[in-house]
Design an enzyme around this catalytic site. Structure first.
Site, PDB file in Angstrom:
ATOM      1  N   VAL A 113       0.807  -1.227   0.000  1.00  0.00           N
ATOM      2  CA  VAL A 113       0.000   0.000   0.000  1.00  0.00           C
ATOM      3  C   VAL A 113       0.841   1.278   0.000  1.00  0.00           C
ATOM      4  CG1 VAL A 113      -2.023  -1.049   1.074  1.00  0.00           C
ATOM      5  CG2 VAL A 113      -0.202  -0.102   2.527  1.00  0.00           C
ATOM      6  N   TYR A 114       2.142   1.179   0.108  1.00  0.00           N
ATOM      7  CA  TYR A 114       2.967   2.381   0.081  1.00  0.00           C
ATOM      8  C   TYR A 114       2.898   3.020  -1.302  1.00  0.00           C
ATOM      9  CZ  TYR A 114       5.206   0.909   4.500  1.00  0.00           C
ATOM     10  OH  TYR A 114       5.462   0.537   5.802  1.00  0.00           O
ATOM     11  N   GLY A 115       2.445   4.260  -1.329  1.00  0.00           N
ATOM     12  CA  GLY A 115       2.301   4.937  -2.616  1.00  0.00           C
ATOM     13  C   GLY A 115       1.301   4.263  -3.526  1.00  0.00           C
ATOM     14  N   GLY A 127       1.135   1.191  -4.204  1.00  0.00           N
ATOM     15  CA  GLY A 127       1.859   0.186  -4.981  1.00  0.00           C
ATOM     16  C   GLY A 127       3.064   0.744  -5.710  1.00  0.00           C
TER      17      GLY A 127
END
Length: 327
Positions: free
Chosen positions: A52-54, A56
């Site tokens: 979920v960082y950015g 993907g």
């Protein structure tokens, strides 16, 4: 950089990890490339990300850079699954969601396996044995080499780790747990850290610099280029801008002056060398900031400094945490 075993496993990782929370969002490809190269050249191996960082983009960017800059075999890539952007259900620990998320992560990272796959958070709506079965499948299929969890409280970690140890060989033991831990947040010492030490689970501290506050940058206000000034991360930093934090920050700065070093190095060295800690995960805005963090490799805090910092930041633990047999 010194390497440490991750929990009671054979996996060795650098004792400082590189975090990618802002990659693909606030950290562009150029700055990310500079960070990864500087980290690798300093002997760093552990790179931590999440699906979920950015949205993907952090995984995708990391995959692109590894292909161009750093041999895949020389990095320990850790990612997470389980968080979802659905306000009605923040976490999904179902087997179907987790394994699909892992396949998507592998595609974005451009690799056949991750070295460490972590459940991002406990999901109370899914039976824990189903969540843990996803870890077993990931490891047995070769898509993940080792397994861990993140943001599990003490009883959740103890239950999960014990379950995985109940059938040796059939289940993937937990190698790690990732939790926030710093001089401003010592809550893990209450139950999580004792459980991890007892069960052979290595601790990977996130936000080891107290969300940036322990660097001293917020002493006289909020810098315009800091996380505290951003619309997205401001609420993340704000809880640590209080009088309690101020006293700890002042103690860190005093120690730094006495050692002719920086507050960043003092705060990072303190958490790096706590019992049970394997590798604090450090996020940086650029390569210069990262280099400042990596320079902590040469610093070991004197015992009297550690004791003073322990005292000024000590959390209040009473019943049932006291050893009543000694009273």
């Amino acid at each position: 950089m010194e390497q440490r075993h991750l929990g009671r496993t054979g996996l060795r990782v650098s004792r400082i990890g590189l975090g990618t929370l802002t990659w693909g969002r606030d950290t562009d490809e150029h700055d990310a490339a500079d960070q990864l190269k500087a980290f690798w050249e300093a002997g760093g191996t552990l790179v931590d990300t999440a699906d979920v960082y950015g949205g993907g983009d952090a995984e995708f960017l990391l995959g692109q850079l590894v292909e161009r800059l750093v041999p895949r075999r020389e990095l320990v890539i850790a990612t997470k699954a389980g968080s979802v952007p659905d306000p009605d259900r923040r976490f999904d620990g179902s087997r179907g969601h987790l394994l699909a998320a892992l396949d998507d992560s592998l595609a974005r990272l451009g690799t056949d396996y991750v070295d460490l796959w972590q459940i991002h958070a406990f999901d109370p709506r899914t039976p824990l044995d189903e969540t843990l079965q996803a870890l077993d499948i990931a490891v047995s299929s070769g898509r993940a080499r080792y397994a861990g969890v993140s943001n599990f409280c003490g009883w959740q970690l103890a239950k999960a780790a014990t379950w995985q140890l109940a059938a040796p060989g059939a289940r993937a033991r937990l190698a790690s747990t990732q939790m926030e831990y710093s001089l401003l947040q010592r809550g893990v010492e209450r139950e999580v850290l004792p459980a991890a030490l007892d069960l052979g689970v290595g601790l990977l501290p996130s936000s080891p610099l107290g969300r940036g506050v322990l660097t001293g940058k917020y002493r006289h206000g909020t810098p315009s280029d800091s996380r505290g000034a951003s619309e997205l991360l401001g609420p993340f930093v704000e809880p640590y801008l209080d009088e309690t934090a101020d006293s700890v920050v002042e103690a860190v700065l005093t120690a730094a002056d006495g050692l002719a070093t920086t507050a960043l190095q003092v705060a990072l060295a303190w958490v790096r060398d706590r019992p049970g800690v394997v590798a604090p995960i450090v996020g940086a805005r650029n390569a210069r900031q990262l280099a400042a963090a990596l320079s902590v490799e040469a610093l070991t805090l004197p015992d009297e400094i550690c004791q003073a910092l322990d005292d000024v930041s000590a959390p209040v633990h009473r019943y049932p945490d006291q050893d009543w047999s000694t009273l």
